[in-house]
Design an enzyme around this catalytic site. Structure first.
Site, PDB file in Angstrom:
ATOM      1  N   SER A 152     -14.415 -14.080 -21.068  1.00  0.00           N
ATOM      2  CA  SER A 152     -13.417 -13.551 -20.147  1.00  0.00           C
ATOM      3  C   SER A 152     -13.863 -13.781 -18.696  1.00  0.00           C
ATOM      4  CB  SER A 152     -13.157 -12.081 -20.465  1.00  0.00           C
ATOM      5  OG  SER A 152     -12.013 -11.601 -19.818  1.00  0.00           O
ATOM      6  N   ASP A 245      -3.477 -14.115 -26.503  1.00  0.00           N
ATOM      7  CA  ASP A 245      -4.257 -13.762 -25.325  1.00  0.00           C
ATOM      8  C   ASP A 245      -3.493 -14.240 -24.092  1.00  0.00           C
ATOM      9  OD1 ASP A 245      -6.112 -13.419 -23.288  1.00  0.00           O
ATOM     10  OD2 ASP A 245      -7.748 -14.446 -24.331  1.00  0.00           O
ATOM     11  N   HIS A 275      -7.521 -11.392 -27.271  1.00  0.00           N
ATOM     12  CA  HIS A 275      -8.568 -11.345 -26.265  1.00  0.00           C
ATOM     13  C   HIS A 275      -9.601 -10.283 -26.668  1.00  0.00           C
ATOM     14  CE1 HIS A 275     -10.000 -12.139 -22.163  1.00  0.00           C
ATOM     15  NE2 HIS A 275     -10.408 -10.873 -22.181  1.00  0.00           N
TER      16      HIS A 275
END
Length: 303
Positions: A152, A245, A275
């Site tokens: 991320s 995501d 995610h």
């Protein structure tokens, strides 16, 4: 395909009535709640030893594999939208990388927004990488065999670090990175509600990270905007995205830009996944597959 049942079970657990999303909590409370997600990683894997250290004034945690060195080195950069997360919360991931790839892992505790907005996190990861290049040999690491990776926001910082220090890394591992904070990509609208990461949360993270008025098209913020020469100088990449995501499309776009620049890229989209799945091997089996892919790619890069 439909959301993987194991991922849906995580969503059902986290979306209980009366439990506000992270972006609706005060930052200290959001950090505490986010840290609680580390339980989804399961029991920490054993490694030879660990040590807390300070790398050019940045806290890090070091993890050694079994066997004699010098060991290849992986710099791991945690996620959390530049606002949440810590080396402690990503301990299980660092241990898994150390054990499965047989490398010395440097887990970075960079400064967080809003207390420390951009460019603090970028400055910190660059400082750590420079420390590793000069000091890690004395600690049993091999500075000629280095890689960088993160998930991320940590994937974003990894891509930026690879651009800022061309030639330093044999591989970059980018796990659902945010690569473009300037433009809405279709997956943001498609997957912007009802999942672990939402469009509202992305806005909350970005507002705090860029609170100093920074240009979201700055390549140190959005590595997708780097020029062609910078892209061409980047190391080989392993890029993971997840079907459900909001960041899916920009991760894919970054992989494609690297390919266009002549960089060797392995791109894997995990269909049915959300995610955050990479850090949840105790409850989402696909995370174990992703870790095995990452470890295999690291071993090949260092061979």
């Amino acid at each position: 395909m439909a959301i993987d049942p194991s991922a849906q079970a995580v969503l059902d657990m986290l979306q209980q009535p009366g439990v506000p999303p992270l972006n609706e909590l005060p930052v200290p409370d959001a950090r505490e709640a986010y840290a609680g997600l580390s339980a989804l990683a399961g029991e920490p894997a054993p490694v030879a030893r660990t040590q807390d250290a300070v790398a050019n004034e940045v806290p890090v945690k070091l993890y050694w594999p079994e066997g004699d060195g010098p060991h290849p080195v992986m710099i791991w950069i945690h996620g959390g939208g530049w606002v949440l997360g810590s080396a402690a919360a990503s301990d299980a991931t660092a241990r898994d990388l150390c054990r499965h790839a047989g490398c010395l892992v440097v887990n970075v505790d960079y400064r967080l927004a809003p207390e420390h907005p951009f460019p603090a996190a970028v400055e910190d990861v660059i400082a750590v990488a420079k420390w590793v290049s000069t000091e890690i040999e004395a600690l049993g690491g091999d500075p000629t065999r280095m890689a960088v990776g993160g998930d991320s926001a940590g994937g974003t910082l990894s891509a930026v670090l690879a651009q800022e220090l061309p030639g330093a890394f044999a591989l970059q591992i980018l796990v659902y990175p945010a690569t473009d904070l300037a433009q809405p990509h279709p997956s943001i609208e498609e997957n912007g509600e009802g999942l672990l990461l939402t469009k509202a949360a992305m806005t909350w993270f970005t507002d705090q990270y860029l609170s100093g008025g920074a240009d979201p098209r700055d390549p140190r913020i959005s590595p997708l905007y780097a020029d062609a020469a910078t892209m061409a100088a980047a190391p080989p990449a392993l890029v993971f995205t997840a079907e459900y995501d909001p960041l899916r499309d920009e991760g894919e776009a970054y992989a494609e830009r690297l390919r266009e620049a002549g960089v060797a890229v392995e791109y894997v989209r995990y269909d049915g996944q959300i995610h955050g799945f990479f850090a949840m091997p105790a409850v989402i089996p696909a995370a174990k597959d992703a870790m095995e892919r990452a470890a295999s790619a690291l071993r090949r890069a260092w061979a």
